[in-house]
Design an enzyme around this catalytic site. Structure first.
Site, PDB file in Angstrom:
ATOM      1  N   CYS A   1       0.835  -1.199   0.000  1.00 34.99           N
ATOM      2  CA  CYS A   1       0.000   0.000   0.000  1.00 34.99           C
ATOM      3  C   CYS A   1       0.869   1.248   0.000  1.00 34.99           C
ATOM      4  CB  CYS A   1      -0.940   0.097   1.190  1.00 34.99           C
ATOM      5  SG  CYS A   1      -2.069  -1.269   1.325  1.00 34.99           S
TER       6      CYS A   1
ATOM      7  N   GLU B   1      17.667 -17.303  -7.755  1.00 33.46           N
ATOM      8  CA  GLU B   1      17.225 -15.951  -8.105  1.00 33.46           C
ATOM      9  C   GLU B   1      16.637 -15.921  -9.520  1.00 33.46           C
ATOM     10  OE1 GLU B   1      16.492 -13.437  -6.609  1.00 33.46           O
ATOM     11  OE2 GLU B   1      16.560 -11.776  -8.014  1.00 33.46           O
TER      12      GLU B   1
ATOM     13  N   LYS C   1       6.001  -4.066  -3.855  1.00 35.08           N
ATOM     14  CA  LYS C   1       7.446  -3.867  -3.747  1.00 35.08           C
ATOM     15  C   LYS C   1       7.953  -4.060  -2.322  1.00 35.08           C
ATOM     16  CE  LYS C   1      11.448  -2.509  -5.375  1.00 35.08           C
ATOM     17  NZ  LYS C   1      12.159  -3.568  -6.112  1.00 35.08           N
TER      18      LYS C   1
ATOM     19  N   HIS D   1      16.901 -37.448  -7.492  1.00 36.87           N
ATOM     20  CA  HIS D   1      16.299 -38.036  -6.289  1.00 36.87           C
ATOM     21  C   HIS D   1      14.789 -37.786  -6.235  1.00 36.87           C
ATOM     22  CE1 HIS D   1      20.164 -39.280  -4.776  1.00 36.87           C
ATOM     23  NE2 HIS D   1      20.636 -38.094  -5.151  1.00 36.87           N
TER      24      HIS D   1
ATOM     25  N   TRP E   1      -2.632  -2.753  -1.604  1.00 41.29           N
ATOM     26  CA  TRP E   1      -2.287  -4.161  -1.733  1.00 41.29           C
ATOM     27  C   TRP E   1      -3.111  -4.855  -0.660  1.00 41.29           C
ATOM     28  CZ3 TRP E   1      -0.097  -8.184   1.119  1.00 41.29           C
ATOM     29  CH2 TRP E   1       0.346  -9.283   0.370  1.00 41.29           C
TER      30      TRP E   1
ATOM     31  N   LYS F   1      12.819 -14.779 -10.315  1.00 48.61           N
ATOM     32  CA  LYS F   1      12.554 -13.666 -11.234  1.00 48.61           C
ATOM     33  C   LYS F   1      11.557 -14.106 -12.291  1.00 48.61           C
ATOM     34  CE  LYS F   1      13.703 -11.035  -9.832  1.00 48.61           C
ATOM     35  NZ  LYS F   1      14.251 -10.422  -8.675  1.00 48.61           N
TER      36      LYS F   1
ATOM     37  N   ARG G   1       3.817  -0.192  -4.865  1.00 51.18           N
ATOM     38  CA  ARG G   1       3.574  -0.733  -3.520  1.00 51.18           C
ATOM     39  C   ARG G   1       2.267  -1.524  -3.424  1.00 51.18           C
ATOM     40  NH1 ARG G   1       6.780   1.739   0.315  1.00 51.18           N
ATOM     41  NH2 ARG G   1       5.318   1.102   1.927  1.00 51.18           N
TER      42      ARG G   1
ATOM     43  N   GLU H   1       7.995 -14.809 -10.802  1.00 50.75           N
ATOM     44  CA  GLU H   1       7.418 -13.581 -10.257  1.00 50.75           C
ATOM     45  C   GLU H   1       6.766 -12.727 -11.345  1.00 50.75           C
ATOM     46  OE1 GLU H   1      10.554 -11.209  -8.563  1.00 50.75           O
ATOM     47  OE2 GLU H   1       9.167 -10.061  -7.326  1.00 50.75           O
TER      48      GLU H   1
ATOM     49  N   ASN I   1      -1.576   2.225   5.598  1.00 50.33           N
ATOM     50  CA  ASN I   1      -0.671   1.177   5.121  1.00 50.33           C
ATOM     51  C   ASN I   1      -0.264   0.359   6.332  1.00 50.33           C
ATOM     52  OD1 ASN I   1       1.390  -0.363   4.004  1.00 50.33           O
ATOM     53  ND2 ASN I   1       2.894   1.282   4.160  1.00 50.33           N
ATOM     54  N   GLY I   2      -0.568  -0.937   6.311  1.00 47.77           N
ATOM     55  CA  GLY I   2      -0.182  -1.792   7.438  1.00 47.77           C
ATOM     56  C   GLY I   2      -1.328  -2.708   7.820  1.00 47.77           C
TER      57      GLY I   2
HETATM   58  O1  M6R Z   1      12.820  -4.933   0.382  1.00 45.55           O
HETATM   59  P1  M6R Z   1      13.400  -6.301   0.601  1.00 45.55           P
HETATM   60  O2  M6R Z   1      14.695  -6.502  -0.076  1.00 45.55           O
HETATM   61  O3  M6R Z   1      13.479  -6.661   2.060  1.00 45.55           O
HETATM   62  O4  M6R Z   1      12.358  -7.289  -0.055  1.00 45.55           O
HETATM   63  C1  M6R Z   1      12.501  -8.676   0.067  1.00 45.55           C
HETATM   64  C2  M6R Z   1      11.650  -9.408  -0.944  1.00 45.55           C
HETATM   65  O5  M6R Z   1      10.300  -9.104  -0.749  1.00 45.55           O
HETATM   66  C3  M6R Z   1      12.026  -9.052  -2.379  1.00 45.55           C
HETATM   67  O6  M6R Z   1      13.374  -9.315  -2.640  1.00 45.55           O
HETATM   68  C4  M6R Z   1      11.157  -9.839  -3.375  1.00 45.55           C
HETATM   69  O7  M6R Z   1      11.463 -11.197  -3.308  1.00 45.55           O
HETATM   70  C5  M6R Z   1      11.358  -9.277  -4.775  1.00 45.55           C
HETATM   71  N1  M6R Z   1      10.096  -8.867  -5.291  1.00 45.55           N
HETATM   72  C6  M6R Z   1      11.935 -10.224  -5.726  1.00 45.55           C
HETATM   73  O8  M6R Z   1      12.104  -9.643  -6.980  1.00 45.55           O
END
Ligand code: M6R
Length: 589
Positions: A2, A464, A584, A487, A74, A468, A28, A471, A98-99
């Site tokens: 948010c 990673e 984010k 396995h 969000w 990516k 956000r 996601e 937000n929260g």
């Molecule tokens: O702000 P942060 O680095 O703590 O966020 C951690 C994860 O939420 C963040 O890396 C998330 O996995 C990304 N969207 C991946 O691209």
């Protein structure tokens, strides 16, 4: 999680400012958006499901209002429909939030017994009603906000309008981020700096339990004893332009293209002067790295490098697990928290948990002045600049650069060889970010399952690459240790299943190739990413990455994976910068 914005002032149209601000915070959350603005001493609310563009189509931008608050959501409580969208209003209060208010059900019960009725299923509407409920008793806004900060459990950043005082905008914060920016005859609130950058780069941070009372000309910040306190004014280093797309189709692509500069900036900040403000790390017997998502993946790379070169045991933990399990730390342990946003709820909670035990903490954070940075004993800022795309790329690269630097620092490695390698990396990256991987994306974008395999540090990179891809392209993808596939998981490999195999650790080349042959024999379409010049019929496509010093290798190897994910998502028509269900900054647990 948010984004909130607010404006009070004589010079601009509040609706314009709030909507512009929300647009730069849409990363956000983007389930719904809404605005409350004051006109003729009345608070008006417009809100709409979906992205801000939907809200804009409902707004009259000619309206001259001098006070407004806005929200991009969000969803946490209740589905992302119009009724659950913010702002929420109850009695004399209208708020954006937000929260999460954890005890909202308890509070709701009390309010229902006192005659309040609710339209939405949100915790925010309950918070709003509770403010009204207390205000009806004490008739004092500051007192009300001070009381709620003691009653509400959870996290919140609120923008608040009270119809009894339309000359002021109020804000209150605990855990969720909130900044206040000053203009001339006008003031702003926002969840993050990009929202205010087109007007000013000077801002102050509201701390936990602080209340702000903001008029056109004045910002008063009160602490939890309701005493006015002085706040430091911070200056954001980047520009408004740098937070915009700069001609790229997506922020993600722009941010990948910024990687050569990010690498240079991060190196320039720390290579010569070492890490002035951090202690001698070799005094610790063991290190815990705690983080979430991609930041956790950078920790895996850090573990590999620190253990191999500095000979210190490193345990890497996902923050949402770490904080609830039995951990083995003592006074000789250093806990490193990694976070781009510096606001990730589980990482922050882990930090607070270990601090209470008296353990030393070091954070690697991108956002200056964020909660994790401020609350850690030591902090190293990554120099990635403002990252907008939900999928992290340049911040990930900056974090692995810091781990490489920390390893050099721990081993006192400032050899000419490493210096030359460092100097070469920006041009290698520059070349890499300009390679077109569409031909690979075309081969795999219609598949439902894609595998990444590698050994050792290459497995950490696979994790990673796989995150990516899933996601932003919504394709199921798994990263596996190359030797572990047989396995069980190998049963999923069938004709044309894409397997992206990474081998930059050439001491493991033969073993990895054997594993590649195992999947190839079962029909896999193999994309082989390697530093080696080996050729053979065990792969379908080979991507060569330049061989550099092992400390720096992940920095160049990650780029093709980021670009492949980007291209696959594009071919699938996905919303690359704002993938579904994500946000984010994850400020909920
Ligand atoms: O702000 P942060 O680095 O703590 O966020 C951690 C994860 O939420 C963040 O890396 C998330 O996995 C990304 N969207 C991946 O691209």
């Amino acid at each position: 999680m948010c984004g909130i914005t607010g404006y009070i002032g004589k010079n601009k149209k509040a609706i314009d400012v709030v909507i512009n601000g929300l647009e730069s915070l849409e990363y956000r959350g983007y389930d719904s958006a809404g605005i409350a603005y004051v006109l003729d001493n009345k608070v008006n609310i417009v809100k709409e499901q979906g992205k801000i563009i939907n809200l804009k189509s409902k707004l009259d931008f000619s309206i001259q209002s001098n006070l407004a608050i806005g929200h991009t959501r969000w969803a946490t409580h209740g589905e992302p429909n119009q009724i659950n969208s913010h702002p929420h209003s109850q009695g004399k209060f209208t708020i954006v939030h937000n929260g999460i208010i954890e005890n909202y059900l308890e509070l709701k019960q009390e309010l229902l017994e006192n005659g309040y009725k609710f339209k939405s299923s949100t915790d925010t509407e309950v918070a709003c009603a509770y403010m009204d409920f207390l205000y009806n008793k004490n008739k004092n806004i500051l007192l009300t906000l001070n009381e709620v900060s003691k009653i509400f459990r959870g996290s919140y950043a609120f923008g608040i309008i009270c119809s009894d005082d339309l000359n002021n905008l109020y804000a209150l914060r605990k855990t969720s981020p909130l900044i206040i920016a000053n203009g001339n005859g006008e003031n702003y609130i926002a969840s993050d700096v990009p929202a205010i950058l087109r007007y000013t780069n000077k801002y102050m941070l509201l701390d936990d339990m602080e209340i702000a009372k903001i008029s056109n000309d004045k910002v008063e910040v009160y602490n939890k004893d309701l005493k006015v306190i002085k706040k430091d004014i911070l200056e954001f280093e980047g520009s408004f332009e740098s937070s915009m797309k700069g001609g790229y189709e997506h922020f993600m692509l722009k941010e990948i293209h910024e990687e050569p500069t990010v690498f240079k900036n991060t190196i320039n900040a720390y290579f010569d002067g070492d890490f002035k403000n951090i202690p001698d790390l070799s005094k610790y017997n063991n290190i815990h790295i705690v983080a979430c998502g991609s930041a956790y993946h950078t920790g895996l790379i850090g573990k590999y490098l620190i253990e191999k070169y500095a000979n210190i045991p490193v345990y890497v933990e996902v923050a949402s697990e770490y904080r609830y399990k039995h951990n083995f730390y003592d006074k000789n342990t250093l806990v490193i928290l990694v976070s781009q946003s510096g606001e990730t709820a589980d990482t922050l909670a882990s930090l607070r948990m270990v601090k209470e035990e008296g353990i030393d903490t070091l954070s690697i954070v991108n956002v200056v002045g964020s909660s994790i940075a401020r609350e850690s004993k030591y902090v190293i800022y990554t120099k990635a600049g403002c990252e907008i795309a939900v999928a992290t790329t340049k911040a990930y690269l900056a974090q692995i650069t810091i781990f490489a630097l920390l390893t050099m620092y721990l081993t006192n490695n400032k050899s000419e060889e490493i210096l030359n390698e460092i100097n070469n990396i920006p041009s290698i990256l520059e070349e890499n970010v300009n390679i077109d991987y569409n031909y690979i994306a075309n081969e795999i974008y219609q598949n439902q399952n894609i595998f990444f395999i590698g050994r050792g540090i290459d497995y950490a990179i696979c994790m990673e690459g796989s995150l990516k891809l899933k996601e932003i392209s919504y394709i199921n993808s798994v990263a596996y240790q190359a030797g572990e596939l047989k396995h069980g998981t190998i049963s999923l490999i069938e004709k044309n299943t894409p397997v992206i195999a990474i081998c930059t650790d050439e001491s493991l080349l033969e073993k990895t190739i054997s594993n590649i042959k195992e999947v190839k024999a079962r029909g896999a379409k193999v994309i082989f990413i390697t530093t080696s010049d080996i050729v053979g019929d065990f792969y379908d496509f080979k991507i060569s990455v330049s061989k550099v010093n092992e400390l720096l290798q992940p920095i160049t190897t990650i780029v093709p994976l980021q670009l492949i994910a980007y291209n696959v998502a594009k071919l699938n028509g996905c919303d690359i910068d704002k993938p579904r269900n994500l946000a984010k900054s994850v400020t909920v647990e």
